[in-house]
Design a protein around this motif. Sequence first.
Motif, mmCIF file in Angstrom:
data_model
loop_
_atom_site.group_PDB
_atom_site.id
_atom_site.type_symbol
_atom_site.label_atom_id
_atom_site.label_comp_id
_atom_site.label_asym_id
_atom_site.label_seq_id
_atom_site.Cartn_x
_atom_site.Cartn_y
_atom_site.Cartn_z
ATOM 1 N N ARG A 146 3.341 -6.334 10.409
ATOM 2 C CA ARG A 146 2.504 -5.150 9.637
ATOM 3 C C ARG A 146 1.393 -6.000 9.023
ATOM 4 N NH1 ARG A 146 7.321 -2.494 7.200
ATOM 5 N NH2 ARG A 146 8.409 -1.095 8.516
ATOM 6 N N ILE A 147 1.183 -7.458 9.505
ATOM 7 C CA ILE A 147 1.011 -8.611 8.855
ATOM 8 C C ILE A 147 -0.644 -8.303 9.349
ATOM 9 C CG2 ILE A 147 -0.392 -10.558 8.350
ATOM 10 C CD1 ILE A 147 2.695 -11.022 8.126
ATOM 11 N N PHE A 148 -1.209 -8.621 10.649
ATOM 12 C CA PHE A 148 -2.446 -7.868 10.666
ATOM 13 C C PHE A 148 -3.159 -6.996 11.006
ATOM 14 C CE2 PHE A 148 -4.501 -6.793 14.748
ATOM 15 C CZ PHE A 148 -6.404 -7.390 14.848
ATOM 16 N N PRO A 149 -2.140 -5.476 11.965
ATOM 17 C CA PRO A 149 -3.102 -4.207 11.130
ATOM 18 C C PRO A 149 -3.699 -4.066 9.511
ATOM 19 C CG PRO A 149 -1.273 -3.409 11.956
ATOM 20 C CD PRO A 149 -1.376 -5.418 11.757
ATOM 21 N N THR A 150 -2.782 -4.625 8.671
ATOM 22 C CA THR A 150 -3.204 -4.704 7.010
ATOM 23 C C THR A 150 -4.225 -5.309 7.184
ATOM 24 O OG1 THR A 150 -0.361 -4.308 6.560
ATOM 25 C CG2 THR A 150 -2.243 -4.915 4.949
ATOM 26 N N VAL A 151 -4.534 -6.658 7.122
ATOM 27 C CA VAL A 151 -5.359 -7.286 7.213
ATOM 28 C C VAL A 151 -6.862 -6.327 8.173
ATOM 29 C CG1 VAL A 151 -6.682 -9.825 7.474
ATOM 30 C CG2 VAL A 151 -4.129 -9.390 7.050
ATOM 31 N N LEU A 152 -6.530 -6.354 8.666
ATOM 32 C CA LEU A 152 -7.513 -5.247 9.366
ATOM 33 C C LEU A 152 -8.346 -4.507 8.919
ATOM 34 C CD1 LEU A 152 -9.198 -5.399 12.145
ATOM 35 C CD2 LEU A 152 -7.597 -4.108 12.971
ATOM 36 N N LEU A 153 -7.311 -3.330 8.514
ATOM 37 C CA LEU A 153 -7.427 -2.302 7.938
ATOM 38 C C LEU A 153 -8.068 -2.930 6.297
ATOM 39 C CD1 LEU A 153 -7.405 1.105 7.199
ATOM 40 C CD2 LEU A 153 -5.120 0.971 5.985
#
Length: 281
Positions: A101-108
Amino acid sequence: MIFRYEYLKLVLAASVLYEIALTCMHYELNLIGLDRFGVGISIVDESEHSTTSTKSDSEEGITYIQFMGWYGQTVNILSLFLSFYAFPRLIKNYGLSTTIRIFPTVLLLVTIFAFVMFPRNLYFLFISLSICKALTYSVHDPSEEVLYMPTSDAVKFKAKFWIDVVGQRIAKAIGSVINNYAGSVDGILKYGSLPSIVTALILWLACYQVGMQFDGLIKSGDVVGVGEDEAASECNELEMSEQIGCDSDDSDLFRDPEEDVVLTKFGKANRSQSGSEHILL
């Protein structure tokens, strides 16, 4: 195969959706960088042939090629650091469901800031895209590989190819179509903001859900796509039996009739005796 299992649908979404947002933001970075610095390519040494002391802004500072070189170096250094130090500790201490979930959170967050709060900000795009690219290579992609642990061999060999190769290429093509239609910085802010933010949000939801399902599959010991392996093994057994039958039929056609004659020891002795009597006569 992919669309028959909910788990594989989520893996597909987690593996390809981020390409749309990254393609749009990278296009914006390229346009702003070209406008700010210029290409900076020349086959003539301008320091020897210049007659005036004034120079343009692109000649005084860095060029677009140097800017993109720094961008690539930053991405590689961050990727190396995260791969060696961050990813192993994240998996060990927090598990896959949190790590993915780290990358999707940063990307959002990056898509919202890049298109809504800080549009046309070159240095924000430089830093944020460097972090996103580094997280993609060092954290998100390895997490995707771990997602295939509770799957069968048929899924690993067939579905993984379509997801990693075909799916990602289609997502990049969709992002390129948006960029081609936009054609400018204003256009990409107008037409690329909504698809990027929406796909980033769907990516976050997909990664959240697939992480929960992964933990459930690991605890229960279930394997996704077991029926595919059984069907493949049955087909292989059927093909082998048919092949064996064809080989036996072919061997019967070319068999020597004398091979079917069974001779005993007495028969051989009688033949030898009859042969010797015939010689004596």
